[in-house]
Every structure is written in structure tokens, then in C-alpha cells.
Design an enzyme around this catalytic site. Structure first.
Site, PDB file in Angstrom:
ATOM      1  N   HIS A  11      40.287  58.010 -50.440  1.00 35.55           N
ATOM      2  CA  HIS A  11      40.155  57.068 -51.568  1.00 35.55           C
ATOM      3  C   HIS A  11      38.683  56.883 -51.930  1.00 35.55           C
ATOM      4  O   HIS A  11      37.990  56.027 -51.395  1.00 35.55           O
ATOM      5  CB  HIS A  11      40.769  55.725 -51.170  1.00 35.55           C
ATOM      6  CG  HIS A  11      40.909  54.768 -52.315  1.00 35.55           C
ATOM      7  ND1 HIS A  11      41.925  53.844 -52.385  1.00 35.55           N
ATOM      8  CD2 HIS A  11      40.176  54.572 -53.437  1.00 35.55           C
ATOM      9  CE1 HIS A  11      41.807  53.132 -53.483  1.00 35.55           C
ATOM     10  NE2 HIS A  11      40.731  53.561 -54.143  1.00 35.55           N
TER      11      HIS A  11
ATOM     12  N   HIS B 252      35.811  57.081 -55.502  1.00 39.77           N
ATOM     13  CA  HIS B 252      35.601  57.180 -56.952  1.00 39.77           C
ATOM     14  C   HIS B 252      34.310  57.948 -57.182  1.00 39.77           C
ATOM     15  O   HIS B 252      33.229  57.463 -56.827  1.00 39.77           O
ATOM     16  CB  HIS B 252      35.513  55.788 -57.578  1.00 39.77           C
ATOM     17  CG  HIS B 252      36.749  54.974 -57.406  1.00 39.77           C
ATOM     18  ND1 HIS B 252      37.764  54.941 -58.341  1.00 39.77           N
ATOM     19  CD2 HIS B 252      37.152  54.173 -56.382  1.00 39.77           C
ATOM     20  CE1 HIS B 252      38.729  54.149 -57.907  1.00 39.77           C
ATOM     21  NE2 HIS B 252      38.389  53.677 -56.718  1.00 39.77           N
TER      22      HIS B 252
ATOM     23  N   ASN C 244      40.604  57.335 -62.330  1.00 38.15           N
ATOM     24  CA  ASN C 244      40.173  56.459 -63.431  1.00 38.15           C
ATOM     25  C   ASN C 244      38.869  56.999 -64.031  1.00 38.15           C
ATOM     26  O   ASN C 244      37.775  56.516 -63.779  1.00 38.15           O
ATOM     27  CB  ASN C 244      40.052  55.000 -62.987  1.00 38.15           C
ATOM     28  CG  ASN C 244      39.324  54.827 -61.672  1.00 38.15           C
ATOM     29  OD1 ASN C 244      39.096  55.770 -60.938  1.00 38.15           O
ATOM     30  ND2 ASN C 244      38.951  53.598 -61.381  1.00 38.15           N
TER      31      ASN C 244
ATOM     32  N   ASP D  77      45.069  54.369 -59.660  1.00 40.09           N
ATOM     33  CA  ASP D  77      44.159  53.454 -58.983  1.00 40.09           C
ATOM     34  C   ASP D  77      43.217  52.773 -59.977  1.00 40.09           C
ATOM     35  O   ASP D  77      42.755  53.372 -60.941  1.00 40.09           O
ATOM     36  CB  ASP D  77      43.338  54.171 -57.924  1.00 40.09           C
ATOM     37  CG  ASP D  77      42.588  53.180 -57.067  1.00 40.09           C
ATOM     38  OD1 ASP D  77      43.249  52.375 -56.384  1.00 40.09           O
ATOM     39  OD2 ASP D  77      41.347  53.167 -57.116  1.00 40.09           O
TER      40      ASP D  77
ATOM     41  N   HIS E  86      44.079  50.532 -49.994  1.00 42.50           N
ATOM     42  CA  HIS E  86      43.198  49.385 -49.678  1.00 42.50           C
ATOM     43  C   HIS E  86      43.922  48.053 -49.445  1.00 42.50           C
ATOM     44  O   HIS E  86      43.713  47.082 -50.172  1.00 42.50           O
ATOM     45  CB  HIS E  86      42.131  49.216 -50.751  1.00 42.50           C
ATOM     46  CG  HIS E  86      42.589  49.243 -52.180  1.00 42.50           C
ATOM     47  ND1 HIS E  86      43.680  48.547 -52.658  1.00 42.50           N
ATOM     48  CD2 HIS E  86      42.080  49.879 -53.263  1.00 42.50           C
ATOM     49  CE1 HIS E  86      43.818  48.746 -53.946  1.00 42.50           C
ATOM     50  NE2 HIS E  86      42.852  49.568 -54.342  1.00 42.50           N
TER      51      HIS E  86
ATOM     52  N   ASP F 171      37.190  53.380 -50.419  1.00 41.47           N
ATOM     53  CA  ASP F 171      37.261  52.934 -51.816  1.00 41.47           C
ATOM     54  C   ASP F 171      35.863  52.914 -52.417  1.00 41.47           C
ATOM     55  O   ASP F 171      35.494  52.009 -53.176  1.00 41.47           O
ATOM     56  CB  ASP F 171      37.933  51.565 -51.930  1.00 41.47           C
ATOM     57  CG  ASP F 171      38.314  51.203 -53.372  1.00 41.47           C
ATOM     58  OD1 ASP F 171      38.195  52.074 -54.252  1.00 41.47           O
ATOM     59  OD2 ASP F 171      38.707  50.050 -53.608  1.00 41.47           O
TER      60      ASP F 171
ATOM     61  N   HIS G 175      28.721  51.543 -59.164  1.00 38.16           N
ATOM     62  CA  HIS G 175      28.447  51.066 -60.513  1.00 38.16           C
ATOM     63  C   HIS G 175      26.940  51.088 -60.721  1.00 38.16           C
ATOM     64  O   HIS G 175      26.156  51.215 -59.766  1.00 38.16           O
ATOM     65  CB  HIS G 175      28.973  49.640 -60.703  1.00 38.16           C
ATOM     66  CG  HIS G 175      30.453  49.522 -60.663  1.00 38.16           C
ATOM     67  ND1 HIS G 175      31.269  49.963 -61.679  1.00 38.16           N
ATOM     68  CD2 HIS G 175      31.284  49.003 -59.725  1.00 38.16           C
ATOM     69  CE1 HIS G 175      32.533  49.718 -61.372  1.00 38.16           C
ATOM     70  NE2 HIS G 175      32.575  49.138 -60.191  1.00 38.16           N
TER      71      HIS G 175
END
Length: 423
Positions: free
Chosen positions: A59, A61, A93, A150, A230, A302, A306
């Protein structure tokens, strides 16, 4: 390169034992004591550091395509390598959302070009992750780790039922972000003591466990291979434990930050905002119990980078998500293994063995296997300094903490993808 890793410590059922690892053409040739280097091979002295199978994170991103100002495939996979991970599963995503073979191939092309470790993308469950119609699951199935929306829960029971039936037909996993939007009510952190003391709107635990309960009923009905992302609440642990006892085909993961922190540790800083939120002391205790009794199968970061601006708006208004690949092993080793709360064998199962069994990624340290491995100095500590991260993200609740376990080397298919500079 062909090489000989000398003076490593391998973990076995009997504990750590000294061994050398001979590697040629990307594969392990031999694992034994007193090995000599093959002709032309480079010898690397590990100075009695621990050697583990490369970790698997199901998991993460990686943000590319679509959001490369947050992270790229290159920076995200270098971050994984520095954390000891050789396989990562990338969430969908993105822009474009991988909801068809055409859009998935946009992501796959960047992975092939820039990935430093093995990257296994997820396909979206629904088109655009909008929850209204199924993605082209059949076309994507041969190329994805599984299917997930997700970042948002699938709100419709019938849509999730349809997705599970299709996933079962295709022999793929549904990896669910469980979140009932009707129960969020604009919350930003756990609905607990800290939220009430500081005037924040809270996110109730039922927003997570309520949808897990629904999905477990559907998984039992459809026979789908179901994985819960999660988990953060004590109710989630109990629901999954009882479903597994009934024979439901379910696995789950939790993150290092849920195992180390509780809402009493929160600060008015965006680096403490993630979804689901850090919860109560009782929730944390239940998660640790779930690790020990086998209810929780995997630790996954996870990892959600950003930009600095997006994480600079304080606890209430910052974007949700923290980075975790470069601190995951050390955080759990420091806070659970060193104090004797979690055996080393269980940590390796959580970071490699169970994900390999469920998702099919990961390799044991055995002759004939790909040389996907990582080397840690377990006696050395470091202070977490986000400015030194490989990831473009900097927001982590572990910033400034002293952790034990320095990653010295990571190899993927016999290639060195991370090596710490000698101190």
C-alpha cells in the site's frame, strides 16, 4: 553485478546465524558460511549486519502520473529502496485513474522507465474511482496486484458486491479502503479526547468498521479474496478476527504510525493528519494484539506524500497523508521488537512472508531465487530528519525521533538500488 556478501547475519527459526551470500546474474547462487567469491565478483563486507528478504509494501502512493509535484515513480521507489522494500503496490488515485488497460498502461510505462524497485500497480474498482460503474477489471487483471478505490470507500453495497463477484471470477484481490462518507461529518482527526480538548471535529471509528462489517458479509457471500487496507480501530480487529474464524477469505494491514502513536500524541501540525486518523490508546493496544495473534497479516506504510504547502496548513486543514517508507522498519523495530513486544520472526512475516503468500510478491533468501534483499545495522540508531529523505514528501509523525535500524544496502535482482554512504 556478480558479488559476494560476506559476514552477514541471517534470521532463522533458531535466531540469527552468520552466513555469506553469493550472487550471480541477479540470482542467489549460494547461502552458507565461508564462501569464496566467484571469478570477477565484487566482495562486500557486511560487518555482521542483518540480511533480510526485501520487504513488501502492499500500500503506497507514488503519485505519478498526474501528481508528480508530490512524488514520482523514481523518487518514491528510491524511498522504498532506502527503507528496505523491494516490492511495492501502487494505489490508483492518479490522473488518469487506471480504470482501463489504456489508462493503466500510462502508469506501467513510467514504472518500466523509472522504477528502482518492483512496482505492482492496483487497478481501480470503479471508473474514475467515482463509485458509479465498474472499471474494465478483466482487461487489467493480468497486470495488477488487485483492485482498489483507495482514497475513498465504495459507498454502494451493490457496487461492491458486483466488484467482488468479478474479482473472484478473475482470481484477483479486492483491497478496500473502508470509509462511510455519511459518518465523516467534516472530521479531521479521531473522535476522541484530543479532538474534544482542542475543538476539532472528530472522525468516528464506525466510519471505518461499519464498512468493514458490510464488506465481510459480502466477501463471505461471494467468496472473494478480500484485503482490508490500513485498519486503525479495535472494532476492525475484532470483526476481522471473527470473520476469519468463520472461514472468510480476508487479510488486512495496518501502518507503523497506528502502532506507535495514539491521539494523545497529536500535535497541531499537518504531519499528524492522515486517513484513517491515529486513534486511541485502546485502539493501538488492539492493533498490537492483532499483530501477535495473526489477525493482522501485514504492515503497510500507506506512504502518501504531499507538497510542503499542502502539509503546512495545520492539523485541521492540511492534506491527509504522511510518508513512511524510510521509517517503517526502524519504527516498528524500535518500538515493538527491541522492547520485546513483537518477535523478529513475526516482524518479518508482517513485512515479507504474508504479503508474498497473499499477493505473490517477495522472495526468500535461498539459492536460485532473485537477489531481492536488504541489509540493516540493527545496533545503530538515527534521528529521523525528513530533509534527508529520498521521497519528495517530508511530512511524518516520526520527525525528530531516534530510531534503531539503519538500512545499509538494498538489492533488486542483484542490482544495488540503495547503499548507505560509509559513516
Amino acid at each position: 553485478m556478480n558479488c559476494l556478501l560476506k559476514n552477514g547475519l541471517l534470521f532463522t527459526d533458531a535466531g540469527f546465524r552468520a552466513a555469506d551470500i553469493s550472487i550471480a546474474e541477479g540470482r542467489i547462487v549460494s547461502v552458507a558460511g565461508g564462501l569464496d567469491a566467484l571469478p570477477g565478483a565484487v566482495t562486500v563486507d557486511l560487518h555482521h549486519a542483518a540480511v533480510f528478504p526485501g520487504f513488501v509494501d502492499v500500500h503506497v502512493h507514488l503519485r505519478e502520473p498526474g501528481f508528480s509535484y508530490k512524488e514520482t515513480i523514481r523518487t518514491g521507489t528510491l524511498s522504498a529502496a532506502r527503507g528496505g522494500f523491494t516490492h511495492v503496490c501502487a494505489m490508483p488515485n492518479l490522473n488518469p485513474v487506471p480504470d482501463s488497460l489504456e489508462t493503466l498502461n500510462v502508469q506501467r510505462a513510467v514504472i518500466a522507465r523509472d522504477g528502482a524497485v518492483h512496482v505492482h500497480p492496483y487497478g481501480a474498482i470503479t471508473r474514475g474511482e467515482a463509485g458509479e460503474s465498474l472499471s474494465d477489471m478483466e482487461a487489467m487483471a493480468p497486470y495488477v496486484a488487485g483492485f482498489s478505490d483507495d482514497g475513498r470507500g465504495v459507498q454502494s453495497r451493490e457496487m461492491m458486491r458486483s466488484a467482488m463477484l468479478e474479482a473472484r471470477r478473475l482470481g484477483k484481490i479486492i483491497a478496500a479502503h473502508c470509509e462511510d462518507n455519511a459518518l465523516l461529518r467534516g472530521g479531521c482527526i479521531h473522535d476522541g479526547d484530543y479532538a474534544r480538548a482542542h475543538g476539532h471535529r472528530g472522525i468516528c471509528s464506525e466510519s471505518e468498521w461499519g464498512q468493514i462489517a458490510r464488506d465481510l458479509e459480502l466477501a463471505e457471500e461471494t467468496g472473494c479474496a478480500y484485503h482490508v487496507c490500513h485498519i486503525s480501530t479495535k472494532e476492525s480487529v475484532d470483526l476481522i478476527r471473527r470473520a476469519r474464524a468463520r472461514g472468510v477469505d480476508v487479510t488486512c494491514e495496518t501502518g507503523p504510525h497506528y502502532l506507535v502513536f495514539c491521539d494523545g500524541d497529536l500535535q497541531e501540525d499537518g504531519r499528524f493528519r492522515m486517513n484513517p486518523p491515529i486513534r486511541s490508546r485502546e485502539d493501538r493496544a488492539a492493533l498490537i494484539e492483532g499483530l501477535l495473534d495473526g489477525t493482522i497479516d501485514m504492515i503497510a506504510t500507506d506512504h502518501a506524500p504531499h507538497s510542503a504547502e499542502e502539509k503546512s496548513r495545520g492539523l485541521e486543514k492540511s492534506a491527509m497523508g504522511v510518508v513512511g517508507l524510510e521509517t517503517a522498519f526502524a519504527a516498528v523495530y524500535t518500538h515493538l521488537v527491541k522492547p520485546g513486544k513483537l518477535p523478529v520472526a513475526r516482524l518479518l512475516a508482517l513485512l515479507h512472508d504474508n504479503a508474498a503468500r497473499r499477493f505473490g510478491f517477495g522472495t526468500p533468501l535461498e539459492a536460485g531465487q532473485p537477489a531481492d534483499l536488504t541489509v540493516f545495522d540493527l545496533d545503530r540508531s538515527f534521528t529521523v530528519d525528513p530533509a534527508q529523505f529520498q521521497t519528495m514528501g517530508r511530512a511524518t509523525p516520526f520527525a525528530g525521533m531516534e530510531l534503531y535500524g539503519v538500512c545499509k544496502l538494498t538489492m533488486v535482482d542483484g542490482r544495488v538500488v540503495w547503499r548507505e554512504e560509509e559513516q
